[in-house]
Scaffold this motif. Structure first.
Motif, short mmCIF file in Angstrom:
data_model
loop_
_atom_site.label_atom_id
_atom_site.label_comp_id
_atom_site.label_asym_id
_atom_site.label_seq_id
_atom_site.Cartn_x
_atom_site.Cartn_y
_atom_site.Cartn_z
N LEU A 90 -12.38 -27.91 -29.34
CA LEU A 90 -11.51 -29.08 -29.23
C LEU A 90 -10.37 -28.84 -28.25
O LEU A 90 -9.41 -29.62 -28.22
N GLY A 91 -10.44 -27.76 -27.46
CA GLY A 91 -9.38 -27.45 -26.51
C GLY A 91 -9.63 -28.07 -25.15
O GLY A 91 -10.49 -28.93 -24.98
N THR A 92 -8.87 -27.59 -24.18
CA THR A 92 -9.00 -28.09 -22.81
C THR A 92 -10.07 -27.35 -22.04
O THR A 92 -10.97 -27.95 -21.45
N MET A 93 -10.02 -26.02 -22.05
CA MET A 93 -10.97 -25.22 -21.29
C MET A 93 -12.15 -24.74 -22.13
O MET A 93 -13.27 -24.65 -21.63
N ASN A 94 -11.90 -24.39 -23.38
CA ASN A 94 -12.97 -23.93 -24.28
C ASN A 94 -13.79 -22.79 -23.67
O ASN A 94 -15.03 -22.79 -23.70
N ARG A 95 -13.09 -21.79 -23.13
CA ARG A 95 -13.78 -20.68 -22.47
C ARG A 95 -14.70 -19.92 -23.42
O ARG A 95 -15.82 -19.57 -23.07
N PHE A 96 -14.18 -19.62 -24.62
CA PHE A 96 -14.97 -18.82 -25.54
C PHE A 96 -16.21 -19.57 -26.01
O PHE A 96 -17.29 -18.98 -26.15
N ALA A 97 -16.08 -20.85 -26.26
CA ALA A 97 -17.24 -21.65 -26.66
C ALA A 97 -18.30 -21.64 -25.56
O ALA A 97 -19.51 -21.56 -25.83
#
Length: 302
Positions: A90-97
């Motif tokens: 639900l974030g902006t970048m969601n790098r880990f996802a």
């Protein structure tokens, strides 16, 4: 599977849904998957306390709905346990996802998490503090710090701010002198930007750097020795095209641990998108297979 889901109500994507809507979506997805579930939406200032309490509970998985900062907070409580971490992006970048190859659309992500497939992954740390995606300093940290100041501003003010930051980055020539101690050897260099990640990035076309493995038990440092921000920007485009390994100005060092020394007492790092101050020198380590995560099958790994 017994799950507890905590959603940061102020996370970027979550702002388009009411807390009640989010709770209903999450509860329905996990119940349809045959799992016991509890869901709560919390304000950012209460997030760490809620995560701490949930991690101590009798659960099999803790699901975090939010950005990379929220996810890292949960990982700090779950590392070294058999409880799995699930990421609702639900974030902006969601790098880990993205690293976990999770869908970024909320319903698809929930369906994947409800499958309950978990694997162990490596977790990196700097001076004892973990990070999940990467840790960097130099030019990108200056950009991230200024970007944080623009959060919550009006759209026009943010746009003007981003243009100003971009101009400053392109013109920057500020190099950092560092020494990297690895396996009894010292590597000296001057760099515009330094990035450290667990395992390593792939050389494939992608808008964001990606990994195919997260459990190989080592760290990789990438030092960009370009003369200015404009040259570094060209390198970023090359990376998106999958050509960064052929860039002679990018130095790569891999090891299970290393220490970075520099002529300063402290340095501003961007860890998983959040800017923080750390005392120098910087000691980077890897904790192999120390965190279980929910991810789509087939799993990462060798």
């Amino acid at each position: 599977m017994r799950t507890h889901t905590i959603v940061n109500c102020r996370a970027g994507t979550a702002l388009d849904l009411s807390p009640r809507d989010i709770e209903k979506k999450v509860a329905q997805a996990f119940r349809d998957g045959g799992h016991e579930t509890r869901v709560e939406c919390v304000e950012p200032e209460k997030l760490v306390g809620a995560i701490s309490a949930a991690a101590q509970g009798d659960i099999d998985a803790l699901i975090i709905g939010g950005g990379d900062g929220s996810v890292r907070s949960a990982a700090e409580h779950l590392i070294g346990t058999n409880k799995a971490l699930g990421v609702l992006p639900l974030g902006t970048m969601n790098r880990f996802a993205r690293d976990l190859n999770l869908p970024l659309e909320i319903d698809a992500a929930l369906n994947t998490l409800a499958e309950g497939h978990s694997v162990p992954i490596d977790v990196a740390a700097v001076n004892g503090q973990i990070f999940l995606c990467n840790s960097m300093f130099g030019l990108p940290t200056g950009f991230a710090e200024q970007r944080q100041h623009l959060r919550g501003k009006a759209a026009l003010e943010r746009l003007q701010g981003y243009i100003r930051i971009l101009r400053q980055m392109l013109a920057s020539t500020r190099m950092i002198s560092i020494a990297v101690d690895k396996d009894g050897e010292r590597h000296r260099m001057r760099a515009l930007s330094v990035v450290v990640t667990s395992n390593e990035y792939d050389e494939v076309p992608s808008l964001m750097l990606t990994k195919t493995a997260m459990d190989r038990g080592y760290l990789t440092l990438y030092a960009a020795r370009h003369k200015n921000g404009a040259a570094l920007s060209v390198a970023v485009v090359r990376a998106m095209l999958g050509l960064w390994k052929s860039d002679p100005e990018v130095e790569k060092i891999s090891a299970t641990e290393f220490t970075i020394r520099m002529p300063r007492r402290s340095v501003r790092l961007t860890n998983d998108g959040e800017v923080e101050s750390f005392k120098a020198p910087l000691r980077y380590t890897i904790r192999p297979s120390s965190l279980r995560v929910l991810c789509p099958p087939p799993a990462y790994g060798t």
